[in-house]
Design an enzyme around this catalytic site. Structure first.
Site, PDB file in Angstrom:
ATOM      1  N   MET A  82       0.976  -0.858  -0.431  1.00  0.00           N
ATOM      2  CA  MET A  82      -0.041   0.201   0.235  1.00  0.00           C
ATOM      3  C   MET A  82       1.417   0.960  -0.064  1.00  0.00           C
ATOM      4  SD  MET A  82      -3.259  -0.657   1.942  1.00  0.00           S
ATOM      5  CE  MET A  82      -2.687  -1.110   3.682  1.00  0.00           C
ATOM      6  N   GLY A  83       1.584   0.936  -0.205  1.00  0.00           N
ATOM      7  CA  GLY A  83       3.333   2.488  -0.387  1.00  0.00           C
ATOM      8  C   GLY A  83       3.892   2.469   0.865  1.00  0.00           C
ATOM      9  N   TYR A  84       4.464   4.110   0.493  1.00  0.00           N
ATOM     10  CA  TYR A  84       5.293   4.726   2.052  1.00  0.00           C
ATOM     11  C   TYR A  84       6.305   3.412   2.490  1.00  0.00           C
ATOM     12  CZ  TYR A  84       5.521   8.691   4.836  1.00  0.00           C
ATOM     13  OH  TYR A  84       5.881   9.583   5.517  1.00  0.00           O
ATOM     14  N   LEU A  85       6.775   3.251   1.297  1.00  0.00           N
ATOM     15  CA  LEU A  85       8.071   2.491   1.500  1.00  0.00           C
ATOM     16  C   LEU A  85       8.283   2.100   2.455  1.00  0.00           C
ATOM     17  CD1 LEU A  85       7.823   1.137  -2.740  1.00  0.00           C
ATOM     18  CD2 LEU A  85       6.082   0.786  -0.705  1.00  0.00           C
ATOM     19  N   GLY A 125      11.377  -2.553   5.639  1.00  0.00           N
ATOM     20  CA  GLY A 125      10.416  -3.502   6.057  1.00  0.00           C
ATOM     21  C   GLY A 125       9.578  -4.327   3.892  1.00  0.00           C
ATOM     22  N   HIS A 126       9.539  -3.254   3.214  1.00  0.00           N
ATOM     23  CA  HIS A 126       8.979  -3.255   2.026  1.00  0.00           C
ATOM     24  C   HIS A 126      10.400  -3.777   1.140  1.00  0.00           C
ATOM     25  CE1 HIS A 126       5.371  -0.279   3.189  1.00  0.00           C
ATOM     26  NE2 HIS A 126       4.935  -2.068   2.776  1.00  0.00           N
ATOM     27  N   VAL A 182      11.136  -7.189   9.544  1.00  0.00           N
ATOM     28  CA  VAL A 182      12.566  -6.081   9.601  1.00  0.00           C
ATOM     29  C   VAL A 182      12.003  -5.164  10.668  1.00  0.00           C
ATOM     30  CG1 VAL A 182      13.620  -3.951   8.664  1.00  0.00           C
ATOM     31  CG2 VAL A 182      12.756  -6.127   7.388  1.00  0.00           C
ATOM     32  N   MET A 210       8.989  -1.944  12.189  1.00  0.00           N
ATOM     33  CA  MET A 210       8.527  -1.130  10.607  1.00  0.00           C
ATOM     34  C   MET A 210       7.002  -1.352   9.526  1.00  0.00           C
ATOM     35  SD  MET A 210      11.633  -0.444   8.995  1.00  0.00           S
ATOM     36  CE  MET A 210      13.339   0.007   9.769  1.00  0.00           C
TER      37      MET A 210
HETATM   38  P1  AMP Z   1       1.636  -2.405   3.443  1.00  0.00           P
HETATM   39  O1  AMP Z   1       2.316  -1.792   2.213  1.00  0.00           O
HETATM   40  O2  AMP Z   1       1.279  -2.677   4.753  1.00  0.00           O
HETATM   41  O3  AMP Z   1       0.021  -3.536   2.728  1.00  0.00           O
HETATM   42  O4  AMP Z   1       2.576  -3.522   3.395  1.00  0.00           O
HETATM   43  C1  AMP Z   1       3.188  -4.496   2.419  1.00  0.00           C
HETATM   44  C2  AMP Z   1       3.792  -5.559   2.457  1.00  0.00           C
HETATM   45  O5  AMP Z   1       4.758  -5.432   3.226  1.00  0.00           O
HETATM   46  C3  AMP Z   1       3.109  -7.197   3.207  1.00  0.00           C
HETATM   47  O6  AMP Z   1       3.189  -8.347   3.030  1.00  0.00           O
HETATM   48  C4  AMP Z   1       3.381  -6.495   4.279  1.00  0.00           C
HETATM   49  O7  AMP Z   1       3.451  -7.750   5.634  1.00  0.00           O
HETATM   50  C5  AMP Z   1       5.047  -6.444   4.224  1.00  0.00           C
HETATM   51  N1  AMP Z   1       5.599  -5.952   5.122  1.00  0.00           N
HETATM   52  C6  AMP Z   1       5.401  -4.489   5.838  1.00  0.00           C
HETATM   53  N2  AMP Z   1       6.075  -4.097   6.864  1.00  0.00           N
HETATM   54  C7  AMP Z   1       6.492  -5.019   7.032  1.00  0.00           C
HETATM   55  C8  AMP Z   1       7.914  -5.422   8.349  1.00  0.00           C
HETATM   56  N3  AMP Z   1       8.229  -4.437   8.780  1.00  0.00           N
HETATM   57  N4  AMP Z   1       9.580  -6.400   7.525  1.00  0.00           N
HETATM   58  C9  AMP Z   1       8.687  -7.250   6.203  1.00  0.00           C
HETATM   59  N5  AMP Z   1       7.257  -6.975   5.579  1.00  0.00           N
HETATM   60  C10 AMP Z   1       6.619  -5.719   6.513  1.00  0.00           C
END
Ligand code: AMP
Length: 292
Positions: free
Chosen positions: A30-33, A36-37, A179, A187
């Site tokens: 969903m962005g704001y990378l 972790g992303h 991460v 994160m």
């Molecule tokens: P989101 O943008 O929050 O929907 O996350 C997109 C993907 O990144 C999902 O598969 C999350 O589980 C992964 N993600 C988000 N934060 C982390 C993190 N801190 N460590 C590892 N993966 C992450």
């Protein structure tokens, strides 16, 4: 890195790459990378030839009153972060491209029963159906590929795996470790919405899970005792409001009564600025894993 904004363009690009024998890796976000992303994109880049990062804030997975309108966005920063981590394609569809008649026009919903009813599903009853619907749509657009998801959203990962299995979707789902910031906070794009004092308090969630992990390792078997212990740690932080803590089977996500083998510990807390989730492996004797 190519930026594509239409479904037709992405489909044509990935079909052409596969026809040349290239392996496709997909990282839905969903962005704001953040890092972790980036770790997911890097994992995809190690395994695959064509690395697609998608950025779409999916309204279907937000209920009324949740943070859809205030969800942080930074398309330029995302492009730089995705390219830096090794993405070859950035898919940035508009809302109208994904849902031409708007969110309310989408009549189809993908629901993974049971797994979607507990923990995050109990707190956010419409969340997982909205998430599965968009992930199924992205999988259909991308075609056969490996798709990378974080353990950070452990329940989401389990649900996506089950959806792929039940619907025979030609996607191999890969889970990646959480991460964390230096102080242990997992994160998350939502962390920027914490007030400064809340940001300082936020590692209480990992501390609660670690207390549960140590109890499991030391031989505590009563899940009620472990839940109480984790809740007590959260209660030491006045700024945090407990949503839930849980001790669950790592595969079925069913809450356990007695710990007899590896479990997964889950927690969710609310601060005024954001709601945070985290999870940790635990096992009697200590083979549950580190803080990932
Ligand atoms: P989101 O943008 O929050 O929907 O996350 C997109 C993907 O990144 C999902 O598969 C999350 O589980 C992964 N993600 C988000 N934060 C982390 C993190 N801190 N460590 C590892 N993966 C992450």
């Amino acid at each position: 890195m190519k930026t594509l904004t239409t479904i037709a363009e992405l489909r044509a690009e990935l079909d052409a790459q596969r026809a040349r024998g290239r392996r496709v890796g997909l990282v839905p976000t969903m962005g704001y990378l953040h890092r972790g992303h980036a770790s997911l994109i890097e994992a995809a880049a190690r395994d695959c030839d064509e690395i697609v990062t998608t950025v779409f804030v999916n309204p279907l997975q937000f209920a009324a009153g949740e943070d859809l309108d205030t969800y942080p966005r930074d398309p330029e920063g995302d492009a730089a972060a995705a390219a830096g981590a090794g993405a070859t394609v950035l898919f940035l569809p508009s809302l109208g491209e994904m849902y031409p008649g708007g969110r309310d026009s989408v009549l189809t919903s993908v629901n993974v029963a049971e797994l979607s009813g507990v923990m995050e599903g109990a707190s956010r009853p419409t969340h997982f159906a909205g998430m599965c619907t968009v992930v199924a749509k992205l999988f259909n657009i991308a075609g056969p590929c490996r798709a990378y998801f974080g353990d950070k959203d452990f329940q989401q990962l389990a649900i996506v795996r089950r959806m792929v299995f039940d619907l025979s979707i030609p996607v191999e789902v890969v889970g990646c470790a959480i991460v964390r910031e230096d102080d242990g906070l997992a994160m998350s794009s939502r962390n920027v919405r914490l007030l400064p004092e809340e940001r300082r308090a936020a590692p209480v969630l990992l501390r609660a899970l670690q207390a549960g992990q140590h109890a499991v390792e030391r031989g505590t078997t009563s899940a009620d005792d472990i839940r109480s212990l984790m809740a007590e740690v959260v209660a030491t932080e006045a700024l945090a409001t407990l949503d839930y803590v849980e001790v669950a089977d790592p595969d079925t996500l069913v809450a356990v009564d007695e710990v007899a083998g590896p479990v997964r510990l889950f927690g969710a807390v609310r601060f005024s600025g954001a709601r945070l989730i985290d999870n940790l492996a635990a096992a009697p004797g200590g083979s549950g894993g580190s803080a990932s």
